[in-house]
Write a protein that holds these residues in place. Sequence first.
Motif, PDB file in Angstrom:
ATOM      1  N   LEU A 131       7.760  -5.101  -6.175  1.00 49.14           N
ATOM      2  CA  LEU A 131       6.957  -4.791  -4.997  1.00 49.14           C
ATOM      3  C   LEU A 131       7.408  -3.549  -4.244  1.00 49.14           C
ATOM      4  O   LEU A 131       6.636  -2.905  -3.559  1.00 49.14           O
ATOM      5  CB  LEU A 131       7.005  -5.963  -4.012  1.00 49.14           C
ATOM      6  CG  LEU A 131       6.150  -7.160  -4.355  1.00 49.14           C
ATOM      7  CD1 LEU A 131       6.374  -8.266  -3.332  1.00 49.14           C
ATOM      8  CD2 LEU A 131       4.679  -6.757  -4.390  1.00 49.14           C
ATOM      9  N   PHE A 132       8.703  -3.230  -4.309  1.00 54.38           N
ATOM     10  CA  PHE A 132       9.185  -2.088  -3.539  1.00 54.38           C
ATOM     11  C   PHE A 132      10.515  -1.585  -4.091  1.00 54.38           C
ATOM     12  O   PHE A 132      11.172  -2.244  -4.893  1.00 54.38           O
ATOM     13  CB  PHE A 132       9.346  -2.441  -2.067  1.00 54.38           C
ATOM     14  CG  PHE A 132       9.713  -3.863  -1.816  1.00 54.38           C
ATOM     15  CD1 PHE A 132       8.790  -4.739  -1.291  1.00 54.38           C
ATOM     16  CD2 PHE A 132      10.979  -4.331  -2.123  1.00 54.38           C
ATOM     17  CE1 PHE A 132       9.122  -6.064  -1.079  1.00 54.38           C
ATOM     18  CE2 PHE A 132      11.321  -5.659  -1.911  1.00 54.38           C
ATOM     19  CZ  PHE A 132      10.374  -6.530  -1.390  1.00 54.38           C
TER      20      PHE A 132
ATOM     21  N   LEU B  18      11.646  -4.101  10.874  1.00 59.01           N
ATOM     22  CA  LEU B  18      12.605  -3.780   9.808  1.00 59.01           C
ATOM     23  C   LEU B  18      13.916  -3.281  10.399  1.00 59.01           C
ATOM     24  O   LEU B  18      15.003  -3.638   9.941  1.00 59.01           O
ATOM     25  CB  LEU B  18      12.036  -2.714   8.868  1.00 59.01           C
ATOM     26  CG  LEU B  18      10.752  -3.074   8.117  1.00 59.01           C
ATOM     27  CD1 LEU B  18      10.428  -1.995   7.097  1.00 59.01           C
ATOM     28  CD2 LEU B  18      10.869  -4.419   7.438  1.00 59.01           C
ATOM     29  N   GLN B  19      13.823  -2.468  11.447  1.00 54.83           N
ATOM     30  CA  GLN B  19      15.047  -1.891  11.983  1.00 54.83           C
ATOM     31  C   GLN B  19      15.872  -2.922  12.743  1.00 54.83           C
ATOM     32  O   GLN B  19      17.094  -2.819  12.819  1.00 54.83           O
ATOM     33  CB  GLN B  19      14.709  -0.642  12.788  1.00 54.83           C
ATOM     34  CG  GLN B  19      14.310   0.467  11.804  1.00 54.83           C
ATOM     35  CD  GLN B  19      13.829   1.739  12.450  1.00 54.83           C
ATOM     36  OE1 GLN B  19      12.764   1.764  13.057  1.00 54.83           O
ATOM     37  NE2 GLN B  19      14.603   2.795  12.325  1.00 54.83           N
ATOM     38  N   HIS B  20      15.170  -3.924  13.255  1.00 48.14           N
ATOM     39  CA  HIS B  20      15.885  -5.018  13.911  1.00 48.14           C
ATOM     40  C   HIS B  20      16.786  -5.741  12.900  1.00 48.14           C
ATOM     41  O   HIS B  20      17.932  -6.063  13.182  1.00 48.14           O
ATOM     42  CB  HIS B  20      14.879  -5.988  14.518  1.00 48.14           C
ATOM     43  CG  HIS B  20      15.509  -7.203  15.109  1.00 48.14           C
ATOM     44  ND1 HIS B  20      16.127  -7.186  16.332  1.00 48.14           N
ATOM     45  CD2 HIS B  20      15.648  -8.459  14.634  1.00 48.14           C
ATOM     46  CE1 HIS B  20      16.605  -8.388  16.586  1.00 48.14           C
ATOM     47  NE2 HIS B  20      16.327  -9.177  15.574  1.00 48.14           N
ATOM     48  N   VAL B  21      16.221  -5.988  11.718  1.00 48.85           N
ATOM     49  CA  VAL B  21      16.994  -6.675  10.680  1.00 48.85           C
ATOM     50  C   VAL B  21      18.264  -5.889  10.361  1.00 48.85           C
ATOM     51  O   VAL B  21      19.362  -6.445  10.299  1.00 48.85           O
ATOM     52  CB  VAL B  21      16.133  -6.828   9.407  1.00 48.85           C
ATOM     53  CG1 VAL B  21      16.988  -7.297   8.250  1.00 48.85           C
ATOM     54  CG2 VAL B  21      14.993  -7.792   9.661  1.00 48.85           C
TER      55      VAL B  21
ATOM     56  N   PRO C 169       3.786   0.515  -2.827  1.00 44.49           N
ATOM     57  CA  PRO C 169       2.493   1.039  -3.273  1.00 44.49           C
ATOM     58  C   PRO C 169       1.666   1.436  -2.059  1.00 44.49           C
ATOM     59  O   PRO C 169       1.631   0.693  -1.071  1.00 44.49           O
ATOM     60  CB  PRO C 169       1.868  -0.152  -3.998  1.00 44.49           C
ATOM     61  CG  PRO C 169       3.011  -1.052  -4.350  1.00 44.49           C
ATOM     62  CD  PRO C 169       4.046  -0.841  -3.296  1.00 44.49           C
ATOM     63  N   PRO C 170       1.011   2.604  -2.103  1.00 50.31           N
ATOM     64  CA  PRO C 170       0.285   3.095  -0.937  1.00 50.31           C
ATOM     65  C   PRO C 170      -0.727   2.083  -0.385  1.00 50.31           C
ATOM     66  O   PRO C 170      -0.968   2.033   0.815  1.00 50.31           O
ATOM     67  CB  PRO C 170      -0.440   4.334  -1.458  1.00 50.31           C
ATOM     68  CG  PRO C 170       0.331   4.763  -2.656  1.00 50.31           C
ATOM     69  CD  PRO C 170       0.974   3.547  -3.230  1.00 50.31           C
TER      70      PRO C 170
ATOM     71  N   HIS D 221       3.844  -6.684   2.842  1.00 49.38           N
ATOM     72  CA  HIS D 221       4.916  -7.623   2.489  1.00 49.38           C
ATOM     73  C   HIS D 221       6.103  -7.486   3.436  1.00 49.38           C
ATOM     74  O   HIS D 221       7.252  -7.445   2.998  1.00 49.38           O
ATOM     75  CB  HIS D 221       5.359  -7.390   1.048  1.00 49.38           C
ATOM     76  CG  HIS D 221       4.281  -7.683   0.065  1.00 49.38           C
ATOM     77  ND1 HIS D 221       3.827  -8.954  -0.182  1.00 49.38           N
ATOM     78  CD2 HIS D 221       3.522  -6.871  -0.711  1.00 49.38           C
ATOM     79  CE1 HIS D 221       2.862  -8.919  -1.076  1.00 49.38           C
ATOM     80  NE2 HIS D 221       2.648  -7.661  -1.408  1.00 49.38           N
ATOM     81  N   GLU D 222       5.817  -7.430   4.722  1.00 53.79           N
ATOM     82  CA  GLU D 222       6.907  -7.176   5.663  1.00 53.79           C
ATOM     83  C   GLU D 222       8.041  -8.199   5.545  1.00 53.79           C
ATOM     84  O   GLU D 222       9.221  -7.837   5.544  1.00 53.79           O
ATOM     85  CB  GLU D 222       6.367  -7.148   7.097  1.00 53.79           C
ATOM     86  CG  GLU D 222       7.493  -6.858   8.073  1.00 53.79           C
ATOM     87  CD  GLU D 222       7.044  -6.735   9.518  1.00 53.79           C
ATOM     88  OE1 GLU D 222       5.862  -6.408   9.743  1.00 53.79           O
ATOM     89  OE2 GLU D 222       7.872  -6.969  10.400  1.00 53.79           O
TER      90      GLU D 222
END
Length: 559
Positions: A235-236, A269-272, A296-297, A315-316
Amino acid sequence: MTTSGLEQRIRVLPESVINQIAAGEVVLRPASVIKELGENAIDAEAQQISFWTEAGGKNLIQVTDDGIGMSPIDAELCFERHATSKIATAQDLYALCTKGFRGEALASIAAVAEVELFTRRPTDEIGTHVIMAFGKKRLSEPVRCAVGTTIIVRKLFQRVPVRRKSLRSDLTEHRHNLQEFFRLAYPHPERHFRFYHNKLLVVDLPPASLSERILSIHPELSEEALIPLAEETPLFKVWGYAVLPELTPPGNREGFLFINGRYIRHAGLQHVIGQVYKPLLPPEVRPLYWVFLEVPPAQVDVNVTPAKTEARLVHEMEIRKMLGSVFRQALAKSKLALPADWLSHPSAVLEMSVPAAMPAAPRVIAPSLGLPSPEGPALQYLLLQGRFLVLNTAEGESWLIDLLGAHERILYEKYLRGQEVVPQGLLFPALAPVSPLQCAQIAELKPLLQAQGLEIEIREGKEVVLHAIPAGLRPAAAGAILEALLEVAASEALPPDWRELMARHIARYGALRPPYTLAPEAVQTLWQSLLACEEPNYSPSGRRIRFLLSAEALERLFK
Ligand code: ADP
Ligand code: MG
């Protein structure tokens, strides 16, 4: 009274007005121009991109690239609103590989400035020269010029006096410009970036590896400080570098996240990442990292704000988990003592932080110093006038101490050192109106202030509310502390010694006022804290704190 049924009050705005309104969203300051023009050069596959600015970009911004250039028709079309070569249908929005796609930047910049364009494709003999001024075309003619594109922006905001006036000093704008420049340069280490200010080459970034690029932008870091990150799933994909906590510079402002090569701020994301670093960093130091995320865009939407600095991810949750574990593995290389469940606790990082309950405010002087219980024999003392202390130490010395000055000194050093500070909620929060600029400064400082026990809320960008101050301070000091903060935030650029200034104000206004009552343990705590100070003899405002009552001194007094 009747009005005509044909009365028309609504009209469709002319293009020039629409462009000016849109420009307000895209072009906030010279740095926005740096960002947009730099992104266009990157999209044009340029390998050499040079920026020139004068007076922080207020007088001139020029970006020159050696990219694919434009045809004569495109050279005029590019200034039209919604004119883009990067997408053709809505479907293309789900397969974006370019930084631009809205076709707004050049139209917006040309609406609020004078813009000159030189461009030539490698296949053309002759290039095109176009001049736009405040939304109108002034010139379009063939010209001899190098392959690639040069865009020169002058008189930015000359016809938008409100914006022009809200610009800060040249130096501050220059700093913002460089910040955008670096955000463009990190994800493209293989390209050559140069930045000139007032005709001097201030940054030269030749093609390099990612770590070399980071180190040339951050000479304060060493290679050992950078821990590589790498992870790939269907996925990433993630790569980049995390800075070892023990080698993270204290003055650092932010960690960098890039999604598909684009600088993005993503609180979730930055909190994590922040949570993984948290137990390893002092409260006032922010984590430093460069994370490159590729998805993926179709699974990321950057069409959230005009500047495209925010993103929604399909998919946060999965990405959060993955980032948490990637960083925990990387930071396991730290020499600091790691929490016991460091690698085995994947769910912990998903919890959002809940503000801690606020403890009741201690009012007596000793607990407010936040020291462990004193040890050693009790001291003999005498309190005079509720303020001055005569103290006999275990070593047989006698001291005369001004408790107010001593309290100020201890508070001052405590805040300057950034020791663990507990916030104390205010029954009556202090409130003050603020300018948008102050607002921006304060918003930036908020996390740092929070770590110092100052809890701040910004309401609708107009008002600042101080909800909590460090425990042990006089609640009545809240107003003065808020004022001091506003003063710090009002200066053109944040004064480099702002922490020192704040500590000084907090100590001065927050120290409890005499008359004091003192328990024996309190005297002991106070004396020990004073001795632990770097300067136990003078208060931060320069008043004498203590005199040694030696035999000679006393004799002299009675002569
Ligand atoms: P966008 O980048 O969203 O497409 P812009 O207003 O930034 O919109 O640019 C409009 C168009 O102008 C681009 O799509 C591109 O075709 C062209 N263009 C702009 N800058 C450059 C450049 N430096 N080199 C080549 N083409 C450019
Ligand atoms: Mg663009």
